[in-house]
Structures are given as C-alpha cells and as structure tokens.
Write a protein that holds these residues in place. Structure first.
Motif, PDB file in Angstrom:
ATOM      1  N   THR A   1      66.974 -11.230  51.830  1.00 26.00           N
ATOM      2  CA  THR A   1      67.228 -11.895  50.564  1.00 26.00           C
ATOM      3  C   THR A   1      68.336 -11.160  49.802  1.00 26.00           C
ATOM      4  OG1 THR A   1      65.578 -10.587  49.377  1.00 26.00           O
ATOM      5  CG2 THR A   1      64.822 -12.623  50.446  1.00 26.00           C
ATOM      6  N   LYS A   2      68.845 -11.794  48.773  1.00 22.53           N
ATOM      7  CA  LYS A   2      69.895 -11.156  47.972  1.00 22.53           C
ATOM      8  C   LYS A   2      69.372  -9.915  47.269  1.00 22.53           C
ATOM      9  CE  LYS A   2      71.991 -15.677  47.271  1.00 22.53           C
ATOM     10  NZ  LYS A   2      72.211 -16.793  46.333  1.00 22.53           N
ATOM     11  N   THR A   3      68.113  -9.946  46.830  1.00 17.16           N
ATOM     12  CA  THR A   3      67.567  -8.757  46.181  1.00 17.16           C
ATOM     13  C   THR A   3      67.368  -7.624  47.180  1.00 17.16           C
ATOM     14  OG1 THR A   3      65.344  -9.710  46.421  1.00 17.16           O
ATOM     15  CG2 THR A   3      66.467 -10.042  44.321  1.00 17.16           C
ATOM     16  N   ALA A   4      67.044  -7.959  48.429  1.00 22.23           N
ATOM     17  CA  ALA A   4      66.941  -6.920  49.460  1.00 22.23           C
ATOM     18  C   ALA A   4      68.312  -6.307  49.737  1.00 22.23           C
ATOM     19  CB  ALA A   4      66.345  -7.501  50.738  1.00 22.23           C
ATOM     20  N   LEU A   5      69.344  -7.147  49.770  1.00 25.22           N
ATOM     21  CA  LEU A   5      70.701  -6.625  49.941  1.00 25.22           C
ATOM     22  C   LEU A   5      71.078  -5.724  48.773  1.00 25.22           C
ATOM     23  CD1 LEU A   5      72.556  -9.843  51.189  1.00 25.22           C
ATOM     24  CD2 LEU A   5      71.605  -7.987  52.559  1.00 25.22           C
ATOM     25  N   ALA A   6      70.670  -6.106  47.569  1.00 30.27           N
ATOM     26  CA  ALA A   6      70.961  -5.275  46.395  1.00 30.27           C
ATOM     27  C   ALA A   6      70.285  -3.914  46.514  1.00 30.27           C
ATOM     28  CB  ALA A   6      70.507  -5.995  45.131  1.00 30.27           C
ATOM     29  N   ARG A   7      69.075  -3.888  47.046  1.00 23.40           N
ATOM     30  CA  ARG A   7      68.384  -2.602  47.216  1.00 23.40           C
ATOM     31  C   ARG A   7      69.150  -1.705  48.180  1.00 23.40           C
ATOM     32  NH1 ARG A   7      63.773  -5.965  47.529  1.00 23.40           N
ATOM     33  NH2 ARG A   7      63.422  -5.474  49.730  1.00 23.40           N
ATOM     34  N   HIS A   8      69.693  -2.283  49.245  1.00 18.69           N
ATOM     35  CA  HIS A   8      70.494  -1.496  50.197  1.00 18.69           C
ATOM     36  C   HIS A   8      71.735  -0.937  49.508  1.00 18.69           C
ATOM     37  CE1 HIS A   8      67.883  -2.543  53.423  1.00 18.69           C
ATOM     38  NE2 HIS A   8      68.270  -3.798  53.528  1.00 18.69           N
ATOM     39  N   LEU A   9      72.381  -1.754  48.686  1.00 16.92           N
ATOM     40  CA  LEU A   9      73.591  -1.309  47.992  1.00 16.92           C
ATOM     41  C   LEU A   9      73.283  -0.146  47.057  1.00 16.92           C
ATOM     42  CD1 LEU A   9      75.309  -4.716  47.091  1.00 16.92           C
ATOM     43  CD2 LEU A   9      75.868  -3.164  48.964  1.00 16.92           C
ATOM     44  N   VAL A  10      72.190  -0.260  46.302  1.00 13.73           N
ATOM     45  CA  VAL A  10      71.835   0.800  45.355  1.00 13.73           C
ATOM     46  C   VAL A  10      71.478   2.077  46.115  1.00 13.73           C
ATOM     47  CG1 VAL A  10      70.185   1.515  43.586  1.00 13.73           C
ATOM     48  CG2 VAL A  10      71.107  -0.804  43.567  1.00 13.73           C
ATOM     49  N   THR A  11      70.715   1.944  47.191  1.00 17.01           N
ATOM     50  CA  THR A  11      70.331   3.115  47.975  1.00 17.01           C
ATOM     51  C   THR A  11      71.552   3.843  48.519  1.00 17.01           C
ATOM     52  OG1 THR A  11      68.232   2.077  48.601  1.00 17.01           O
ATOM     53  CG2 THR A  11      68.991   3.919  49.954  1.00 17.01           C
TER      54      THR A  11
END
Length: 282
Positions: A143-153
C-alpha cells in the motif's frame, strides 16, 4: 546521467529519446538510450549520492522529512504501475502512475531525497506483465502507507539530520505509520480521520505551550501538523463524548470538549479512551 536529468527537468514537451537528445545538444539519442537500456547502474546508489549532498548542503538539526504522493499522467498501458487510478496531480481518476516521495526541508532549502513507485494489485498479480516492464520478481504489492514507512525508515537510517516527519491525512490515519514513528522516537501528528478505535492520533489535543507548527505538504491541499521529536504528547477525545442524537445534553463542556459525567447520557458499553502519553528528551 547529467544530460539526461537536465533534459527531464527542462521545458521539453514530450520527453522521449529524440526530444531529450535535441534539448541537451546530442546529435542522436544513442547515449541516452544506452543509459536507460544497456548501462549497468544501481538506482539506490544513485539515490544515496544526492542524499549525502543534501545532508551536507541543506542539513540542519531541525530538518523536516515530508512524505507525499504524486501522479504521472500516461497515454499507454506498458509503463510500470500504470492504470486508471486517482491522481492528485490531475485531481481526478486518470490513466497514470503513482509514486510516494520523500522530500527534505530546512531553512537552507528543500529537495526530493527518495521515491517509491506504487504498483497496484493488477500489476503485482500479473508476473509476465511485470517482467515485460522490468519489475523485479520479488516485488510484491504494498500500500502507499507501507511504501511511506519504507521511505521514512531509509531516511532515518541515512545521513540526513531529521527532527520532524510530516504527511497528510492519508498517512496520518494509518496506525502502522504512526506506530512506526513512535517506535523510531520521531513523533508526528498528521491529520487523522479518527476512524480507528485502537490507535491515538499523535499530537491531537496537545497543550498550547507545545502546539505543533502547521505545514502544508507538497502536492496536497491538506495541512499537516508536525510535533517536535524531542517532546511530544498524544491524546484523543473519547468516542463517548458526543451524545446520541436523541439525547442531546445542553450546558457547558469540560476543557477537553466533553460533557461532565453527571450530564452525559447513559451508555450500554464503557467508553474507549486513550490517555495522554508523554515522551521525554531523546
């Protein structure tokens, strides 16, 4: 690579090989086509180099990481991830690609630092189509929120000095996204729609002395509020604070916006509340 990026950023109507080559002064597009089709280079290493540059030139202790998505309108059906889907760029459903981006901002400037292409299920469930577009076999749906978590990490593990993380309501309403920030000790308060009973909306109801600064994320009309990394508090108004339509209660409310317990209508089930949680200095 420099000419290719200069062509992408230039005022070129259609950014195909011939148009880009003409803009950057090449007689033929063979060099640019070689870069994209045959040359071996790691896109993640190409991403890391600018991050080091940004950390050196724009980095500040109170730097802000901004998460947002944008769409790229397309005509065909072969570009990776393209399908009819909502595009914030167009403000409607279009045939487009969508990607989630991370930008870094400080008083010294701002720039993009990372990206992740969104692949809809119509793509991840069709391996032959993915292979034809150059998508690795190991790429699964996210999901887009999962992709966002990867970016932040990735950003928190990089050289970028980050004190704040901000995003709009699409990401702020995701419990996993907020939980990940709390575990990373980088508190945030994105706008939430208050739909989840089991997750607080970080920063909501914070005291006036530590009220967050409101930012507006790029490509989105939603204001995003951020909370400082060193100290943050999270709270949420109990769902029971609003009486049913048939039993409205009049009179003054408490400081938290709720009716006093004595004036509240009877409930058949106990309220769900989230207590204020304070985090000390890192």
């Amino acid at each position: 690579m420099r000419d290719y990026v200069r062509g992408l950023l230039g005022p070129v109507g259609r950014k195909n090989g011939w148009q880009l080559a003409e803009y950057v002064g090449h007689d033929v597009p063979a060099g640019l086509q070689h870069l994209l089709n045959r040359a071996r280079w790691d896109p993640d290493e190409v991403r890391d180099d600018p991050q080091e540059y940004v950390a050196e030139r724009l980095g500040e202790p109170d730097g802000v990481l901004i998460i947002d998505e944008t769409g790229f309108l397309k005509k065909g059906t072969t570009s990776a991830g393209v399908q009819w889907q909502y595009s914030g760029t167009a403000g409607r459903t279009e045939n487009c690609q969508v990607a989630v981006f991370a930008a870094y901002a400080s008083t010294r400037g701002r720039t993009l630092v990372d990206r992740q292409l969104y692949l809809p299920k119509s793509w991840t469930s069709d391996r032959e189509r993915c292979r034809a577009a150059g998508v690795p076999d190991g790429r699964a749906f996210a999901t887009k929120t999962a992709l966002a978590r990867h970016l932040v990490t990735r950003a928190l593990a990089s050289l970028l000095p980050i004190a704040w993380v901000t995003a709009d309501a699409l990401y702020g309403q995701d419990w996993h996204f907020r939980r990940m920030l709390e575990e990373a000790e980088s508190a945030t308060s994105s706008p939430c729609r208050n739909r989840s009973r089991s997750s607080p909306c970080p920063g909501a109801g914070a005291s006036t002395s530590s009220s967050p600064t409101h930012l507006r994320t790029p490509g989105s009309g939603s204001p995003a509020a951020t909370a400082p990394r060193a100290r943050a508090s999270t709270t949420r108004r109990p769902r029971c604070c609003r009486p049913s339509r048939s039993s409205r209660v009049t009179g003054p409310r408490t400081a938290g916006g709720c009716w006093p317990a004595a004036a509240s209508p009877a409930r058949t089930r106990s309220p769900t509340t989230w207590h204020t949680q304070s985090r000390g200095p890192l």
